[in-house]
Design an enzyme around this catalytic site. Structure first.
Site, PDB file in Angstrom:
ATOM      1  N   SER A 277     -32.868 -89.404  24.043  1.00  0.00           N
ATOM      2  CA  SER A 277     -33.636 -90.075  25.110  1.00  0.00           C
ATOM      3  C   SER A 277     -35.093 -89.624  25.104  1.00  0.00           C
ATOM      4  O   SER A 277     -36.009 -90.455  25.171  1.00  0.00           O
ATOM      5  CB  SER A 277     -32.999 -89.845  26.484  1.00  0.00           C
ATOM      6  OG  SER A 277     -32.821 -88.471  26.737  1.00  0.00           O
ATOM      7  N   HIS A 307     -24.579 -89.056  23.671  1.00  0.00           N
ATOM      8  CA  HIS A 307     -25.680 -88.436  24.439  1.00  0.00           C
ATOM      9  C   HIS A 307     -25.299 -88.483  25.932  1.00  0.00           C
ATOM     10  O   HIS A 307     -24.288 -87.923  26.335  1.00  0.00           O
ATOM     11  CB  HIS A 307     -26.984 -89.163  24.090  1.00  0.00           C
ATOM     12  CG  HIS A 307     -28.238 -88.558  24.626  1.00  0.00           C
ATOM     13  ND1 HIS A 307     -28.346 -87.230  24.968  1.00  0.00           N
ATOM     14  CD2 HIS A 307     -29.471 -89.108  24.895  1.00  0.00           C
ATOM     15  CE1 HIS A 307     -29.582 -86.987  25.415  1.00  0.00           C
ATOM     16  NE2 HIS A 307     -30.272 -88.116  25.390  1.00  0.00           N
ATOM     17  N   HIS A 353     -22.957 -79.626  20.325  1.00  0.00           N
ATOM     18  CA  HIS A 353     -24.375 -79.928  20.569  1.00  0.00           C
ATOM     19  C   HIS A 353     -25.140 -79.970  19.252  1.00  0.00           C
ATOM     20  O   HIS A 353     -24.784 -79.262  18.301  1.00  0.00           O
ATOM     21  CB  HIS A 353     -25.006 -78.875  21.499  1.00  0.00           C
ATOM     22  CG  HIS A 353     -26.257 -79.371  22.148  1.00  0.00           C
ATOM     23  ND1 HIS A 353     -27.492 -79.207  21.585  1.00  0.00           N
ATOM     24  CD2 HIS A 353     -26.447 -80.064  23.296  1.00  0.00           C
ATOM     25  CE1 HIS A 353     -28.398 -79.775  22.369  1.00  0.00           C
ATOM     26  NE2 HIS A 353     -27.793 -80.309  23.414  1.00  0.00           N
ATOM     27  N   ARG A 362     -26.842 -74.885  31.253  1.00  0.00           N
ATOM     28  CA  ARG A 362     -26.720 -75.940  32.276  1.00  0.00           C
ATOM     29  C   ARG A 362     -25.255 -76.068  32.693  1.00  0.00           C
ATOM     30  O   ARG A 362     -24.952 -76.440  33.826  1.00  0.00           O
ATOM     31  CB  ARG A 362     -27.247 -77.281  31.728  1.00  0.00           C
ATOM     32  CG  ARG A 362     -28.713 -77.247  31.318  1.00  0.00           C
ATOM     33  CD  ARG A 362     -29.136 -78.532  30.635  1.00  0.00           C
ATOM     34  NE  ARG A 362     -28.384 -78.771  29.403  1.00  0.00           N
ATOM     35  CZ  ARG A 362     -28.488 -79.855  28.653  1.00  0.00           C
ATOM     36  NH1 ARG A 362     -29.325 -80.816  28.989  1.00  0.00           N
ATOM     37  NH2 ARG A 362     -27.781 -79.992  27.548  1.00  0.00           N
ATOM     38  N   ASP A 408     -22.545 -81.805  30.064  1.00  0.00           N
ATOM     39  CA  ASP A 408     -21.711 -82.901  30.562  1.00  0.00           C
ATOM     40  C   ASP A 408     -20.263 -82.490  30.825  1.00  0.00           C
ATOM     41  O   ASP A 408     -19.531 -83.215  31.496  1.00  0.00           O
ATOM     42  CB  ASP A 408     -21.741 -84.062  29.558  1.00  0.00           C
ATOM     43  CG  ASP A 408     -23.158 -84.578  29.358  1.00  0.00           C
ATOM     44  OD1 ASP A 408     -23.823 -84.832  30.364  1.00  0.00           O
ATOM     45  OD2 ASP A 408     -23.599 -84.689  28.200  1.00  0.00           O
TER      46      ASP A 408
HETATM   47  N1  AMX Z   1     -15.223 -83.222  19.214  1.00  0.00           N
HETATM   48  C1  AMX Z   1     -14.836 -83.615  17.984  1.00  0.00           C
HETATM   49  N2  AMX Z   1     -15.589 -83.527  16.896  1.00  0.00           N
HETATM   50  C2  AMX Z   1     -16.807 -82.995  17.045  1.00  0.00           C
HETATM   51  C3  AMX Z   1     -17.285 -82.527  18.275  1.00  0.00           C
HETATM   52  C4  AMX Z   1     -16.448 -82.681  19.401  1.00  0.00           C
HETATM   53  N3  AMX Z   1     -16.833 -82.321  20.620  1.00  0.00           N
HETATM   54  N4  AMX Z   1     -18.529 -82.045  18.104  1.00  0.00           N
HETATM   55  C5  AMX Z   1     -18.830 -82.203  16.800  1.00  0.00           C
HETATM   56  N5  AMX Z   1     -17.791 -82.778  16.156  1.00  0.00           N
HETATM   57  C6  AMX Z   1     -17.725 -83.195  14.762  1.00  0.00           C
HETATM   58  C7  AMX Z   1     -18.771 -84.261  14.492  1.00  0.00           C
HETATM   59  O1  AMX Z   1     -18.316 -85.534  14.928  1.00  0.00           O
HETATM   60  C8  AMX Z   1     -18.955 -84.144  13.003  1.00  0.00           C
HETATM   61  O2  AMX Z   1     -17.859 -84.767  12.392  1.00  0.00           O
HETATM   62  P1  AMX Z   1     -18.070 -85.661  11.049  1.00  0.00           P
HETATM   63  O3  AMX Z   1     -18.695 -84.733  10.039  1.00  0.00           O
HETATM   64  O4  AMX Z   1     -16.691 -86.088  10.692  1.00  0.00           O
HETATM   65  O5  AMX Z   1     -18.986 -86.789  11.412  1.00  0.00           O
HETATM   66  C9  AMX Z   1     -18.826 -82.634  12.783  1.00  0.00           C
HETATM   67  O6  AMX Z   1     -18.074 -82.125  13.918  1.00  0.00           O
HETATM   68  C10 AMX Z   1     -20.125 -81.883  12.688  1.00  0.00           C
HETATM   69  O7  AMX Z   1     -20.905 -82.194  13.830  1.00  0.00           O
HETATM   70  P2  AMX Z   1     -21.944 -81.133  14.426  1.00  0.00           P
HETATM   71  O8  AMX Z   1     -22.956 -80.855  13.365  1.00  0.00           O
HETATM   72  O9  AMX Z   1     -21.223 -79.973  14.996  1.00  0.00           O
HETATM   73  O10 AMX Z   1     -22.561 -81.909  15.658  1.00  0.00           O
HETATM   74  P3  AMX Z   1     -23.725 -83.002  15.653  1.00  0.00           P
HETATM   75  O11 AMX Z   1     -25.036 -82.296  15.766  1.00  0.00           O
HETATM   76  O12 AMX Z   1     -23.578 -83.952  14.527  1.00  0.00           O
HETATM   77  O13 AMX Z   1     -23.401 -83.804  16.982  1.00  0.00           O
HETATM   78  C11 AMX Z   1     -22.770 -84.017  19.266  1.00  0.00           C
HETATM   79  C12 AMX Z   1     -23.622 -83.237  18.257  1.00  0.00           C
HETATM   80  C13 AMX Z   1     -23.170 -83.588  20.672  1.00  0.00           C
HETATM   81  C14 AMX Z   1     -23.055 -85.509  19.101  1.00  0.00           C
HETATM   82  C15 AMX Z   1     -21.272 -83.712  19.000  1.00  0.00           C
HETATM   83  O14 AMX Z   1     -21.029 -82.340  19.211  1.00  0.00           O
HETATM   84  C16 AMX Z   1     -20.339 -84.542  19.865  1.00  0.00           C
HETATM   85  O15 AMX Z   1     -20.004 -85.676  19.484  1.00  0.00           O
HETATM   86  N6  AMX Z   1     -19.900 -83.998  21.056  1.00  0.00           N
HETATM   87  C17 AMX Z   1     -19.102 -84.773  21.977  1.00  0.00           C
HETATM   88  C18 AMX Z   1     -19.961 -85.756  22.761  1.00  0.00           C
HETATM   89  C19 AMX Z   1     -20.856 -85.034  23.762  1.00  0.00           C
HETATM   90  O16 AMX Z   1     -20.404 -84.188  24.512  1.00  0.00           O
HETATM   91  N7  AMX Z   1     -22.128 -85.416  23.795  1.00  0.00           N
HETATM   92  C20 AMX Z   1     -23.092 -84.874  24.774  1.00  0.00           C
HETATM   93  C21 AMX Z   1     -24.073 -83.894  24.163  1.00  0.00           C
HETATM   94  C22 AMX Z   1     -25.072 -83.417  25.192  1.00  0.00           C
HETATM   95  C23 AMX Z   1     -25.956 -84.537  25.654  1.00  0.00           C
HETATM   96  O17 AMX Z   1     -26.719 -85.074  24.890  1.00  0.00           O
HETATM   97  N8  AMX Z   1     -25.841 -84.949  26.885  1.00  0.00           N
END
Ligand code: AMX
Length: 473
Positions: A277, A307, A353, A362, A408
């Site tokens: 964002s 996000h 994250h 947070r 979150d």
């Molecule tokens: N559950 C399952 N799998 C997850 C995970 C979770 N909570 N967090 C990361 N992974 C997976 C990724 O999907 C990725 O899988 P892939 O290689 O098969 O595509 C792998 O682990 C490596 O990812 P990463 O390097 O640890 O994370 P990232 O920087 O690519 O993504 C985020 C970060 C937040 C998108 C991811 O941790 C996620 O999807 N979390 C759940 C959604 C969430 O809570 N989002 C909110 C974040 C905070 C915000 O912005 N408000």
């Protein structure tokens, strides 16, 4: 007196840090010398020339300093770890979490003025801090509350634009449409059309930003009441501050809910510049799009499930756990449910994250709020169990870089406790708060004359050829 004691403690800490970081000390001096002028705009006017000079000097003296090597992994990996943006209002440390103008969340809770002694920080105080780098006095925050109140008027066509959408449209769609309709009143756009010197861009940007921040709670609460409360809006309560009044207009007058809203709006405001964002807002604004256009774009990024929409997903997921297994679920059952989610191809919302590598502060401050105000809430207890169960499972998965909870994972159960149970609405609250960070930085983007953002992209052919050349040299 308490403020003085905490300031002294902070001062001691900063004097210690001075040895390792002279810049921190400069920042500290700025904070201590905050004058009692209650006009935010005139404070900014004073600060801008000094920061313009600082940036000019930085470019002239250190423009060729290297900031790290870009690897092919970074290009293909969503630019993780690549330094590419200037973002003054906050900085995120992977281990320690966010600092707003150098202050951690616990420090903000201690130092920023509250509605009542020992209470949660007022978001207006954070806005002041983000814009000026200085901790405001209560008088300055009260003046800013008044100013925002005086700017909080929304033309009827904004509500009509929202009404044109079906009630079933997602709350974020309705909210972003309302923000686009607010754009009709952009002072920046009008000034630009007439012709305005670049050195003055920040002034109509400031006006638009403060108007936007002031008006968002009206638009956001209208969306909530329209979808979930039969369209009965609640008028502004002029005796309340920004966060308290927002909770009131949504329909919540429990004083603890007002405190929660102050904390909520404060901690969701800013998380440095690279998140979807903030980065979207900054990118769109770099084309000299006004604050409304830029912020509406930012909201559309916030509406994605990886996000900001994650706060909705968390509560819906927690409720699905309860529906299937009941509130008194054991840790073993919970672990099975987490694996079931992962095996179905979904992420566990609220965990992980892009930058953080520890529990999000947070999350921690919301947990402390729950321990103080709702320790026996069954969903809070479930969230606490998840804190024990999810990280080992994500670690076992082997690919997740950060198995710890983010902001979150906690917010939904707090809102739910006080009666704001409609999870689909939660990202709108996040959006209202995020305006404070994005607009503060946008005012500085204009004050510093930051350029159009235009990174270089390449094709797979280009990367293959470049890699071959690199291997043979
Ligand atoms: N559950 C399952 N799998 C997850 C995970 C979770 N909570 N967090 C990361 N992974 C997976 C990724 O999907 C990725 O899988 P892939 O290689 O098969 O595509 C792998 O682990 C490596 O990812 P990463 O390097 O640890 O994370 P990232 O920087 O690519 O993504 C985020 C970060 C937040 C998108 C991811 O941790 C996620 O999807 N979390 C759940 C959604 C969430 O809570 N989002 C909110 C974040 C905070 C915000 O912005 N408000």
């Amino acid at each position: 007196m308490a403020l003085f004691r905490s300031l002294s403690a902070l001062s001691r800490r900063n004097v210690q840090q001075q040895k390792s970081s002279p810049l921190t000390f400069v920042r500290w001096i700025q904070m201590q010398t905050s004058s009692q002028d209650t006009d935010l705009r005139s404070q900014l006017k004073e600060l801008i020339p000094e920061q313009q000079e600082r940036l000019k000097k930085l470019k002239a003296e250190h423009g060729k300093v290297q900031l790290g090597n870009i690897t092919l992994d970074m290009v293909l990996g969503g630019m993780r770890g690549m330094v590419g943006l200037l973002w003054e209002t906050s900085l995120l440390d992977p281990e320690e979490g966010i600092r707003f103008r150098g202050l951690s969340i616990p420090e903000c809770q201690k130092l920023l003025p509250a509605a009542k002694p020992g209470g949660e920080p007022l978001p207006e105080g954070l806005l002041w801090l983000l814009l000026t780098g200085k901790v405001p006095s209560k008088g300055q925050v009260d003046a800013l509350s008044n100013e925002l109140r005086s700017r909080a008027t929304v033309p009827d066509y904004v509500y009509k634009a929202i009404d044109a959408l079906p009630e079933t449209a997602h709350p974020m769609t309705q909210f972003a449409s309302g923000v686009m309709a607010l754009q009709v009143q952009s002072e920046f756009q009008q000034a630009y059309e007439k012709g305005i010197a670049k050195s003055k861009y920040w002034e109509p940007t400031y006006e638009d930003s403060l108007n936007l921040i002031a008006r968002l709670p009206l638009v956001a609460s209208y969306v909530y009441r329209r979808i979930f409360k039969g369209g009965q809006s609640i008028p502004v309560d002029d005796s309340l501050d920004y966060g308290g009044n927002f909770a009131h207009m949504l329909g919540f007058d429990n004083p603890v809910m007002h405190e929660l809203m102050r904390l909520y709006v404060t901690i969701h405001s800013d998380h440095e510049g690279g998140n979807v964002s903030a980065h979207t807002g900054h990118l769109v604004a770099s084309a000299l799009s006004d604050p409304y256009l830029s912020f509406a774009a930012a909201l559309n990024g916030l509406a994605g499930p990886l996000h900001g929409l994650a706060n909705q997903e968390v509560l819906l997921w927690i409720k699905s756990v309860v529906d299937e297994c009941g509130e008194n679920i054991t840790k073993e059952q919970l672990k099975d449910y987490v694996w079931k989610t992962l095996n179905s191809g979904k992420v566990v919302p609220g965990f992980g994250h892009g930058v953080l590598r520890k529990t999000d502060p947070r999350y921690t401050c919301q947990r402390e709020f729950a321990l103080k105000h709702l320790p026996d809430d069954p969903l809070f207890q479930l969230v606490s169990k998840l804190y024990e169960v999810v990280p080992p499972v994500l670690t076992e998965l082997g690919k997740v870089k950060n198995p710890w909870p983010n902001v979150d994972a906690h917010s939904g159960v707090l809102l739910n406790h006080f009666g704001l149970t409609e999870a689909r609405y939660y990202t709108v609250l996040f959006g209202v708060s995020r305006s404070i960070g994005i607009c503060s930085q946008l005012i500085w983007d204009r004050a510093l004359g930051l350029p159009l953002e235009r990174p270089k992209s390449v094709t797979m052919d280009w990367l293959e050829n470049h890699s071959k050349k690199a291997a043979s040299s």
